[in-house]
Design a protein around this motif. Structure first.
Motif, PDB file in Angstrom:
ATOM      1  N   VAL A 111     -12.595 -26.852 -18.584  1.00  0.00           N
ATOM      2  CA  VAL A 111     -11.880 -26.009 -17.620  1.00  0.00           C
ATOM      3  C   VAL A 111     -10.861 -25.197 -18.409  1.00  0.00           C
ATOM      4  O   VAL A 111     -10.022 -25.758 -19.113  1.00  0.00           O
ATOM      5  CB  VAL A 111     -11.166 -26.852 -16.547  1.00  0.00           C
ATOM      6  CG1 VAL A 111     -10.258 -25.971 -15.691  1.00  0.00           C
ATOM      7  CG2 VAL A 111     -12.187 -27.572 -15.664  1.00  0.00           C
ATOM      8  N   ILE A 112     -10.960 -23.889 -18.330  1.00  0.00           N
ATOM      9  CA  ILE A 112     -10.092 -23.000 -19.108  1.00  0.00           C
ATOM     10  C   ILE A 112      -8.874 -22.610 -18.272  1.00  0.00           C
ATOM     11  O   ILE A 112      -9.012 -22.010 -17.202  1.00  0.00           O
ATOM     12  CB  ILE A 112     -10.845 -21.729 -19.553  1.00  0.00           C
ATOM     13  CG1 ILE A 112     -12.126 -22.115 -20.326  1.00  0.00           C
ATOM     14  CG2 ILE A 112      -9.953 -20.834 -20.395  1.00  0.00           C
ATOM     15  CD1 ILE A 112     -11.871 -22.932 -21.573  1.00  0.00           C
ATOM     16  N   LEU A 113      -7.695 -22.974 -18.769  1.00  0.00           N
ATOM     17  CA  LEU A 113      -6.441 -22.607 -18.110  1.00  0.00           C
ATOM     18  C   LEU A 113      -5.547 -21.854 -19.093  1.00  0.00           C
ATOM     19  O   LEU A 113      -5.599 -22.105 -20.304  1.00  0.00           O
ATOM     20  CB  LEU A 113      -5.695 -23.864 -17.644  1.00  0.00           C
ATOM     21  CG  LEU A 113      -6.321 -24.711 -16.526  1.00  0.00           C
ATOM     22  CD1 LEU A 113      -5.405 -25.898 -16.222  1.00  0.00           C
ATOM     23  CD2 LEU A 113      -6.547 -23.888 -15.270  1.00  0.00           C
ATOM     24  N   PRO A 114      -4.685 -20.956 -18.603  1.00  0.00           N
ATOM     25  CA  PRO A 114      -3.710 -20.287 -19.485  1.00  0.00           C
ATOM     26  C   PRO A 114      -2.774 -21.312 -20.110  1.00  0.00           C
ATOM     27  O   PRO A 114      -2.522 -22.380 -19.536  1.00  0.00           O
ATOM     28  CB  PRO A 114      -2.964 -19.337 -18.543  1.00  0.00           C
ATOM     29  CG  PRO A 114      -3.815 -19.228 -17.314  1.00  0.00           C
ATOM     30  CD  PRO A 114      -4.579 -20.503 -17.208  1.00  0.00           C
ATOM     31  N   ALA A 115      -2.214 -20.982 -21.268  1.00  0.00           N
ATOM     32  CA  ALA A 115      -1.323 -21.897 -21.987  1.00  0.00           C
ATOM     33  C   ALA A 115      -0.159 -22.403 -21.128  1.00  0.00           C
ATOM     34  O   ALA A 115       0.149 -23.607 -21.151  1.00  0.00           O
ATOM     35  CB  ALA A 115      -0.817 -21.239 -23.262  1.00  0.00           C
ATOM     36  N   PRO A 116       0.533 -21.537 -20.357  1.00  0.00           N
ATOM     37  CA  PRO A 116       1.646 -22.039 -19.537  1.00  0.00           C
ATOM     38  C   PRO A 116       1.208 -23.125 -18.546  1.00  0.00           C
ATOM     39  O   PRO A 116       1.952 -24.082 -18.306  1.00  0.00           O
ATOM     40  CB  PRO A 116       2.142 -20.782 -18.803  1.00  0.00           C
ATOM     41  CG  PRO A 116       1.745 -19.645 -19.693  1.00  0.00           C
ATOM     42  CD  PRO A 116       0.429 -20.060 -20.280  1.00  0.00           C
ATOM     43  N   CYS A 117       0.005 -22.983 -18.003  1.00  0.00           N
ATOM     44  CA  CYS A 117      -0.504 -23.994 -17.058  1.00  0.00           C
ATOM     45  C   CYS A 117      -0.793 -25.306 -17.775  1.00  0.00           C
ATOM     46  O   CYS A 117      -0.519 -26.397 -17.247  1.00  0.00           O
ATOM     47  CB  CYS A 117      -1.764 -23.485 -16.357  1.00  0.00           C
ATOM     48  SG  CYS A 117      -1.507 -22.033 -15.322  1.00  0.00           S
TER      49      CYS A 117
ATOM     50  N   ASP B 253     -20.109 -27.050 -11.523  1.00  0.00           N
ATOM     51  CA  ASP B 253     -19.236 -26.029 -12.123  1.00  0.00           C
ATOM     52  C   ASP B 253     -18.064 -25.680 -11.211  1.00  0.00           C
ATOM     53  O   ASP B 253     -17.663 -24.516 -11.087  1.00  0.00           O
ATOM     54  CB  ASP B 253     -20.035 -24.755 -12.455  1.00  0.00           C
ATOM     55  CG  ASP B 253     -21.058 -24.990 -13.543  1.00  0.00           C
ATOM     56  OD1 ASP B 253     -20.780 -25.803 -14.458  1.00  0.00           O
ATOM     57  OD2 ASP B 253     -22.138 -24.385 -13.493  1.00  0.00           O
ATOM     58  N   LEU B 254     -17.512 -26.708 -10.568  1.00  0.00           N
ATOM     59  CA  LEU B 254     -16.376 -26.507  -9.656  1.00  0.00           C
ATOM     60  C   LEU B 254     -15.167 -27.353 -10.041  1.00  0.00           C
ATOM     61  O   LEU B 254     -14.234 -27.501  -9.265  1.00  0.00           O
ATOM     62  CB  LEU B 254     -16.788 -26.842  -8.212  1.00  0.00           C
ATOM     63  CG  LEU B 254     -17.739 -25.866  -7.517  1.00  0.00           C
ATOM     64  CD1 LEU B 254     -18.171 -26.405  -6.161  1.00  0.00           C
ATOM     65  CD2 LEU B 254     -17.102 -24.492  -7.361  1.00  0.00           C
TER      66      LEU B 254
END
Length: 431
Positions: free
Chosen positions: A318-324, A266-267
């Motif tokens: 892996v959850i990232l914000p939309a801009p990323c 989980d890394l």
């Protein structure tokens, strides 16, 4: 009988001095007789002592054995005639010692049981032999404790210590000593990956703060080393040499290995963040004109590693914000779109060119890019799709599926908007 004959040791099968016959059914199903001696049998086996105490007319003991354990029965009878110090020397294989051990327990021959256990505890086993040993040990109980100690599960601290040591080697946190540094590191990487996949207790270890901190440190070090080596690449006097590319590919392979183990801990988000951070610098170097017709192995491996990153983000692991997500996609999509046809062209020009993108990899990348685009806000989708349709290379990756979904969603959004405005307008008039 003279004195010399009396002092002569008894031997199995001696027809002159025997007083007991043991009958075995041999491999061919025919009976086979073994001349033996009650004094030896009684002294070395409680089973034979009990059998002989109940015989009245003749000292004949019948033993049924199958074709599978016949040889073990014969071996056991011969071991009964040996002094204690010679029994251990006569055991010459794991298979034989296991077979004799099972019989020695059944015939209650403590001396032979002890020697078989001592032998099995000390010699190396193969995987198939260990499976058999586990079955035998399970039936023997406390008597087999010395063998059990070798195969019983270890405690948390021991597991953690082994895992941490393997991680240190695998990530070169403490540089391995020559001449076996690379071999040890490769072996450690294989074992870490195996432990993460097979050990049910390892999640307790990988959840440990010290272990996770160590892995993060190793990841940062590998990323830093890769970026340093890549940055120094352009200053190499001979970029066309195999050595120059092999060195950087070595570091990149370490990063690819990290992609295999980090999801199990989980890394993976740490890897994605590091990769996104160094991507602009990586591409600025790899796309330098000095490397236009060189380093195809490096360029292909970069796509393979990036594919793992896109897969983790595109499918929500892996959850990232939309801009990323937008930045990640806009950074690597042009590179992938550029390199794929170049690799195909090189493959067509040169027989045996080793760096063509695998068909499964191509399909995987195309699928995850479509998924990634459709997870973005509509305006960002529109920007990426417009760029795709105006680019020279539109065949790969094929984003027509994403375009069709975007068109459908856009029309649906407009329809919902108009329906909402109409409802608002009607409500105003009725007032």
């Amino acid at each position: 009988m003279d004195k010399a004959a009396l002092c002569k040791p008894c031997r199995l099968g001696d027809p002159e001095r025997n007083d007991t016959l043991i009958w075995l059914k041999n491999k061919e199903g025919r009976p086979e007789w073994f001349y033996s001696h009650s004094s030896i049998l009684t002294d070395k086996s409680k089973y034979f002592a009990d059998q002989l105490s109940h015989l009245i007319s003749s000292n004949l003991i019948e033993i049924q054995c199958s074709e599978f354990d016949y040889d073990h029965h014969v071996k056991l009878l011969r071991l009964l005639y040996l002094p204690a110090h010679s029994i251990l020397e006569s055991l010459n294989s794991v298979k034989s010692a296991l077979g004799v051990l099972e019989l020695a327990v059944a015939f209650q021959s403590e001396e032979i049981v002890r020697c078989c256990i001592q032998y099995l505890e000390a010699v190396p086993w193969e995987d198939k032999e260990e499976e058999h040993i586990l079955k035998v040990v399970a039936k023997l109980g406390p008597v087999a404790m010395p063998i059990s100690a070798r195969i019983q599960p270890v405690d948390f601290t021991a597991t953690k210590n082994v895992f941490v040591s393997a991680v240190r080697f695998a990530m070169s946190i403490n540089r391995p000593c020559p001449p076996f540094g690379d071999e040890l590191k490769t072996s450690a990487q294989e074992q870490v990956e195996y432990m993460l996949g097979e050990d049910e207790d390892l999640p307790l270890v990988t959840a440990d703060d010290e272990v996770r901190s160590l892995v993060r440190t190793g990841l940062s070090k590998i990323c830093e080393l890769f970026e340093q080596e890549l940055s120094s690449l352009l200053s190499e006097p001979n970029l066309a040499s195999d050595t120059a590319e092999a060195k950087i590919l070595h570091s990149l392979s370490d990063l690819e290995w990290m992609c295999n183990i980090l999801p199990k801990m989980d890394l993976m988000k740490e890897f994605v963040s590091n990769w996104a951070e160094i991507s602009p610098n990586v591409l600025s170097i790899v796309e330098d004109q000095k490397l236009d017709f060189l380093m195809w192995g490096l360029k292909t491996k970069l796509i393979e590693v990036t594919a793992k990153v896109l897969d983790a983000v595109g499918y929500g692991n892996v959850i990232l914000p939309a801009p990323c997500r937008v930045t990640l996609l806009k950074t690597w999509l042009p590179y992938i779109r550029k390199i794929k046809p170049l690799l195909d062209s090189k493959g067509n020009e040169e027989t045996g060119f080793p760096h063509k993108m695998d068909e499964n990899l191509c399909q995987s990348i195309e699928g995850v890019i479509v998924s990634l685009i459709l997870s973005l806000p509509s305006n960002d989708q529109a920007d990426i799709l417009a760029d795709w349709m105006t680019a020279d290379q539109v065949r790969y990756p094929d984003l027509s599926e994403a375009f069709e979904v975007w068109c459908y969603r856009t029309k649906s959004a407009k329809r919902r908007l108009m329906e909402g405005l109409n409802k608002v307008g009607n409500a105003t008039i009725s007032l």
